[in-house]
Write a protein that holds these residues in place. Structure first.
Motif, PDB file in Angstrom:
ATOM      1  N   TYR A 110      -9.108  -3.917  38.264  1.00  0.00           N
ATOM      2  CA  TYR A 110      -9.760  -2.482  38.477  1.00  0.00           C
ATOM      3  C   TYR A 110      -8.717  -1.586  38.401  1.00  0.00           C
ATOM      4  CZ  TYR A 110     -13.921  -5.219  39.866  1.00  0.00           C
ATOM      5  OH  TYR A 110     -14.750  -6.006  39.592  1.00  0.00           O
ATOM      6  N   ALA A 111      -7.607  -1.600  39.063  1.00  0.00           N
ATOM      7  CA  ALA A 111      -6.496  -0.458  38.737  1.00  0.00           C
ATOM      8  C   ALA A 111      -6.150  -0.295  37.397  1.00  0.00           C
ATOM      9  CB  ALA A 111      -5.256  -0.930  39.652  1.00  0.00           C
ATOM     10  N   LEU A 122     -17.109   1.482  40.166  1.00  0.00           N
ATOM     11  CA  LEU A 122     -17.978   0.850  41.359  1.00  0.00           C
ATOM     12  C   LEU A 122     -18.648  -0.333  40.731  1.00  0.00           C
ATOM     13  CD1 LEU A 122     -19.268   0.892  44.269  1.00  0.00           C
ATOM     14  CD2 LEU A 122     -21.001   2.230  43.201  1.00  0.00           C
ATOM     15  N   GLU A 123     -18.403  -1.550  41.418  1.00  0.00           N
ATOM     16  CA  GLU A 123     -18.935  -2.667  40.934  1.00  0.00           C
ATOM     17  C   GLU A 123     -19.196  -3.776  41.994  1.00  0.00           C
ATOM     18  OE1 GLU A 123     -17.866  -6.284  37.575  1.00  0.00           O
ATOM     19  OE2 GLU A 123     -17.081  -4.316  37.558  1.00  0.00           O
ATOM     20  N   ARG A 124     -20.189  -4.607  41.944  1.00  0.00           N
ATOM     21  CA  ARG A 124     -20.312  -5.327  43.025  1.00  0.00           C
ATOM     22  C   ARG A 124     -20.683  -6.725  42.127  1.00  0.00           C
ATOM     23  NH1 ARG A 124     -25.299  -3.827  44.966  1.00  0.00           N
ATOM     24  NH2 ARG A 124     -26.643  -5.186  44.351  1.00  0.00           N
ATOM     25  N   VAL A 125     -19.794  -7.718  43.065  1.00  0.00           N
ATOM     26  CA  VAL A 125     -19.684  -9.134  42.411  1.00  0.00           C
ATOM     27  C   VAL A 125     -19.744 -10.010  43.681  1.00  0.00           C
ATOM     28  CG1 VAL A 125     -18.429  -8.425  40.612  1.00  0.00           C
ATOM     29  CG2 VAL A 125     -17.191  -9.222  42.697  1.00  0.00           C
ATOM     30  N   LYS A 126     -20.083 -11.397  43.377  1.00  0.00           N
ATOM     31  CA  LYS A 126     -20.215 -12.325  44.136  1.00  0.00           C
ATOM     32  C   LYS A 126     -19.220 -13.269  44.242  1.00  0.00           C
ATOM     33  CE  LYS A 126     -25.190 -12.153  45.225  1.00  0.00           C
ATOM     34  NZ  LYS A 126     -26.589 -13.036  45.090  1.00  0.00           N
ATOM     35  N   ASN A 127     -18.738 -13.825  45.544  1.00  0.00           N
ATOM     36  CA  ASN A 127     -17.647 -14.609  45.481  1.00  0.00           C
ATOM     37  C   ASN A 127     -18.062 -16.051  45.300  1.00  0.00           C
ATOM     38  OD1 ASN A 127     -18.528 -15.103  47.849  1.00  0.00           O
ATOM     39  ND2 ASN A 127     -16.717 -14.187  49.032  1.00  0.00           N
ATOM     40  N   GLY A 130     -21.020 -16.942  47.634  1.00  0.00           N
ATOM     41  CA  GLY A 130     -22.290 -16.004  47.425  1.00  0.00           C
ATOM     42  C   GLY A 130     -22.354 -14.881  48.202  1.00  0.00           C
ATOM     43  N   LYS A 131     -21.061 -14.583  48.775  1.00  0.00           N
ATOM     44  CA  LYS A 131     -21.389 -13.079  49.230  1.00  0.00           C
ATOM     45  C   LYS A 131     -20.870 -12.064  48.579  1.00  0.00           C
ATOM     46  CE  LYS A 131     -19.564 -15.015  53.940  1.00  0.00           C
ATOM     47  NZ  LYS A 131     -18.548 -14.793  54.992  1.00  0.00           N
ATOM     48  N   SER A 132     -21.454 -11.083  48.659  1.00  0.00           N
ATOM     49  CA  SER A 132     -21.426  -9.597  47.980  1.00  0.00           C
ATOM     50  C   SER A 132     -20.052  -9.236  47.980  1.00  0.00           C
ATOM     51  CB  SER A 132     -22.555  -8.567  48.127  1.00  0.00           C
ATOM     52  OG  SER A 132     -23.665  -9.253  47.521  1.00  0.00           O
ATOM     53  N   ILE A 133     -19.253  -8.772  47.116  1.00  0.00           N
ATOM     54  CA  ILE A 133     -17.975  -8.056  47.507  1.00  0.00           C
ATOM     55  C   ILE A 133     -18.071  -6.611  46.552  1.00  0.00           C
ATOM     56  CG2 ILE A 133     -15.617  -7.895  47.131  1.00  0.00           C
ATOM     57  CD1 ILE A 133     -15.624 -11.011  47.287  1.00  0.00           C
ATOM     58  N   LEU A 134     -17.855  -5.556  47.073  1.00  0.00           N
ATOM     59  CA  LEU A 134     -18.018  -4.322  46.607  1.00  0.00           C
ATOM     60  C   LEU A 134     -16.495  -3.965  46.237  1.00  0.00           C
ATOM     61  CD1 LEU A 134     -20.300  -2.367  48.996  1.00  0.00           C
ATOM     62  CD2 LEU A 134     -20.955  -3.336  46.637  1.00  0.00           C
ATOM     63  N   TYR A 135     -16.310  -3.213  44.892  1.00  0.00           N
ATOM     64  CA  TYR A 135     -14.996  -2.649  44.445  1.00  0.00           C
ATOM     65  C   TYR A 135     -15.331  -1.429  44.338  1.00  0.00           C
ATOM     66  CZ  TYR A 135     -13.079  -7.559  44.284  1.00  0.00           C
ATOM     67  OH  TYR A 135     -12.605  -8.800  44.499  1.00  0.00           O
ATOM     68  N   VAL A 136     -14.441  -0.273  44.690  1.00  0.00           N
ATOM     69  CA  VAL A 136     -14.544   1.057  44.262  1.00  0.00           C
ATOM     70  C   VAL A 136     -13.134   1.095  44.068  1.00  0.00           C
ATOM     71  CG1 VAL A 136     -14.831   3.453  45.037  1.00  0.00           C
ATOM     72  CG2 VAL A 136     -16.202   1.560  46.191  1.00  0.00           C
ATOM     73  N   ALA A 137     -12.834   2.059  42.834  1.00  0.00           N
ATOM     74  CA  ALA A 137     -11.667   2.428  42.232  1.00  0.00           C
ATOM     75  C   ALA A 137     -11.676   3.806  41.889  1.00  0.00           C
ATOM     76  CB  ALA A 137     -11.076   1.390  41.051  1.00  0.00           C
ATOM     77  N   GLU A 138     -10.494   4.496  42.298  1.00  0.00           N
ATOM     78  CA  GLU A 138     -10.467   6.050  42.110  1.00  0.00           C
ATOM     79  C   GLU A 138      -9.227   6.427  41.499  1.00  0.00           C
ATOM     80  OE1 GLU A 138     -12.741   8.265  42.227  1.00  0.00           O
ATOM     81  OE2 GLU A 138     -14.252   7.389  43.258  1.00  0.00           O
ATOM     82  N   PRO A 139      -9.298   7.013  40.585  1.00  0.00           N
ATOM     83  CA  PRO A 139      -7.812   7.586  39.956  1.00  0.00           C
ATOM     84  C   PRO A 139      -7.139   8.777  40.787  1.00  0.00           C
ATOM     85  CG  PRO A 139      -9.375   8.726  38.651  1.00  0.00           C
ATOM     86  CD  PRO A 139     -10.384   7.693  39.726  1.00  0.00           C
ATOM     87  N   VAL A 140      -5.903   8.740  41.338  1.00  0.00           N
ATOM     88  CA  VAL A 140      -5.419   9.792  41.850  1.00  0.00           C
ATOM     89  C   VAL A 140      -4.461  10.581  41.062  1.00  0.00           C
ATOM     90  CG1 VAL A 140      -3.545  10.007  43.742  1.00  0.00           C
ATOM     91  CG2 VAL A 140      -5.465   8.162  44.023  1.00  0.00           C
ATOM     92  N   PHE A 141      -4.361  11.772  41.010  1.00  0.00           N
ATOM     93  CA  PHE A 141      -3.496  12.567  40.122  1.00  0.00           C
ATOM     94  C   PHE A 141      -2.565  13.461  41.157  1.00  0.00           C
ATOM     95  CE2 PHE A 141      -7.736  11.958  37.893  1.00  0.00           C
ATOM     96  CZ  PHE A 141      -7.241  11.454  36.692  1.00  0.00           C
ATOM     97  N   GLU A 142      -1.522  13.870  40.198  1.00  0.00           N
ATOM     98  CA  GLU A 142      -0.620  14.904  40.685  1.00  0.00           C
ATOM     99  C   GLU A 142      -0.353  15.808  39.910  1.00  0.00           C
ATOM    100  OE1 GLU A 142       3.964  14.746  43.025  1.00  0.00           O
ATOM    101  OE2 GLU A 142       3.017  13.031  42.082  1.00  0.00           O
TER     102      GLU A 142
END
Length: 471
Positions: A110-111, A122-127, A130-142
């Motif tokens: 995701y990075a 933003l993505e939701r997957v199942k391991n 069978g549990k739902s795992i949420l992945y949120v990835a955001e870009p950090v700028f300087e």
């Protein structure tokens, strides 16, 4: 409640249970979806806040507070937080930036997507469990340059405390609705079955011979139509019963009258012959007795011939010898035969026609007999010193023969039954078996001749024959 009522109740109850299950399941799914959506929004909001905070840290000098903030991100967000530099190395990892814990391949994936697209993910997957795992990835700028990627990982867990209260409330409402609906269904089923019970009762009454029974339901639906048809059936059965009773009475009257008509000439013939045989008749009176015997024999023969003739005509398999004939000749021949009888009563016969001939395919003798029956009846039921009008005219390939008298007329009641087999009018002063008009009707039927009768009591009767041209 009868069988149909129980079935209706069962169907309604099953449908109600089905919809209750659908509502319960749908509500559970919607509530679950809302909770997951809320959790996703909350996680995205946290990621946005951390992203802004990281960008602020990058724009300030010194490391005061940065290490503590980064160290406790997992505890603050209640999720796993990874900040990965552009070179792929972790800027921080979990609660302890100095630990050996590294980002998983999934996190690094995701990075890398963030570095390649510079967009949020933003993505939701199942391991595998069978549990739902949420992945949120955001870009950090300087200063406008992408320096790192923020990845948050959270395992979504359904808190049943969030479901218990609303689901219990819904379950209570459904149970209350089912309970109330049961009473409502019973009421509606009874109301629905009421007209059916009424129709069943009336049908039973009709089967028992009570044709006066009526349903009396006028709803504008299928049951109302069925009730209306049942009432029509009752009326028709009542009419049929009345007609049957009338026909039975007519048949009894006919048999009584026929017995009288047969008994009278036979008795006269026998008594006359016995008187002659026993020598009780003077020689000069023998001729009168012989004439009386001959008259009664002719009357008896005529009665028997009428009965045989009617029997033949009513038999569709009995053939009629048809040939090309002129209708006018048969009509004028019948007028000549009846004119002598009319003269005896001083009744004038007026005859007028238009046209020279009207050719049809028919039995001359029976067509002549049909007209004679009508003319004899006209003479028989007309007063002395009156007239009978016979008019013949042609129109649109049809010949119309009208016979009108100035006699006593026929009542409306008698007009409906006068052409029935066993019927005689109430005027018993006129002799006859009541078979003449029946024979006339059958002759017309066998020749496809239509006729119409109009009459008024005290003013006379008119019979109109409508004869198509077949030649």
């Amino acid at each position: 409640m009868n069988k149909i009522g129980k079935k209706l109740f069962g169907y309604f109850f099953l449908v109600m249970i089905f919809f209750s299950v659908v509502v319960f399941t749908g509500y559970y799914g919607i509530l679950k979806y809302q909770l997951i959506g809320h959790h996703e929004e909350e996680l995205v909001d946290k990621a946005e806040i951390i992203k802004r905070q990281l960008e602020e840290f990058c724009c300030t000098d010194g490391q005061v507070g940065k290490g503590a903030y980064l160290k406790y991100l997992d505890d603050i967000t209640l999720a796993e937080v990874y900040v990965i530099r552009k070179d792929g190395e972790p800027f921080t990892c979990g609660k302890n930036p100095d630990s050996e814990k590294q980002a998983s391949a999934k996190v690094k994936m995701y990075a890398n997507q963030v570095f390649s697209t510079e967009k949020s993910i933003l993505e939701r997957v199942k391991n595998e469990n069978g549990k739902s795992i949420l992945y949120v990835a955001e870009p950090v700028f300087e200063e406008g340059e992408l320096i790192s990627a923020l990845v948050m990982v959270d395992t979504f867990k359904m808190e049943w405390d969030n479901f218990v209260v609303p689901m219990l409330v819904l379950l209570f409402c459904l149970l209350l609705a089912i309970t109330v609906s049961i009473f409502l269904i019973v009421f509606l089923v009874k109301r629905f079955m009421k007209p059916i019970h009424r129709i069943g009762f009336v049908t039973k009454e009709l089967a028992n011979g009570n044709y006066q029974a009526k349903v009396g339901i006028y709803d504008n639906n299928e049951i109302g139509i069925l009730a209306k048809e049942t009432d029509i059936l009752a009326e028709k059965l009542d009419d049929a019963q009345r007609k049957s009773e009338r026909m039975n009475k007519m048949q009894k009257d006919y048999i009584t009258n026929l017995s009288h008509e047969l008994r009278t000439p036979v008795a006269v013939i026998r008594s006359s012959l016995e008187a002659i045989k026993d020598g009780m008749v003077a020689p000069e009176e023998v001729l009168d007795y012989q004439n009386q015997i001959l008259t009664e024999t002719v009357s008896l023969q005529r009665l028997i011939n009428d009965m045989l003739e009617l029997s033949r005509l009513e038999n569709e398999d009995f053939p009629i010898e048809k040939d090309t004939m002129n209708l006018y000749e048969a009509l004028e021949d019948s007028i000549r035969s009846v004119r002598l009888l009319a003269n005896d009563h001083n009744i004038e016969i007026e005859y007028s026609r238009k046209g020279e001939e009207w050719l049809i395919d028919g039995d001359y003798g029976r067509i002549r007999q049909m007209f004679i029956i009508v003319l004899e009846n006209a003479v028989k039921y007309s007063k002395n010193d009156t007239k009978i009008q016979i008019e013949v005219y042609e129109k649109e390939r049809e010949c119309f023969v009208s016979v009108q008298d100035e006699g006593c007329g026929i009542s409306k009641e008698d007009q409906e039954m006068i052409f029935e087999k066993f019927y005689r009018t109430s005027d018993m002063k006129k002799t006859g078996t009541g078979l003449g008009l029946v024979i006339m009707k059958n002759i017309a039927k066998r020749h496809d001749i239509d006729f119409r009768l109009t009459s008024e009591v005290g003013k006379g009767t008119k019979i109109l024959f409508i004869i198509p041209c077949y030649i």
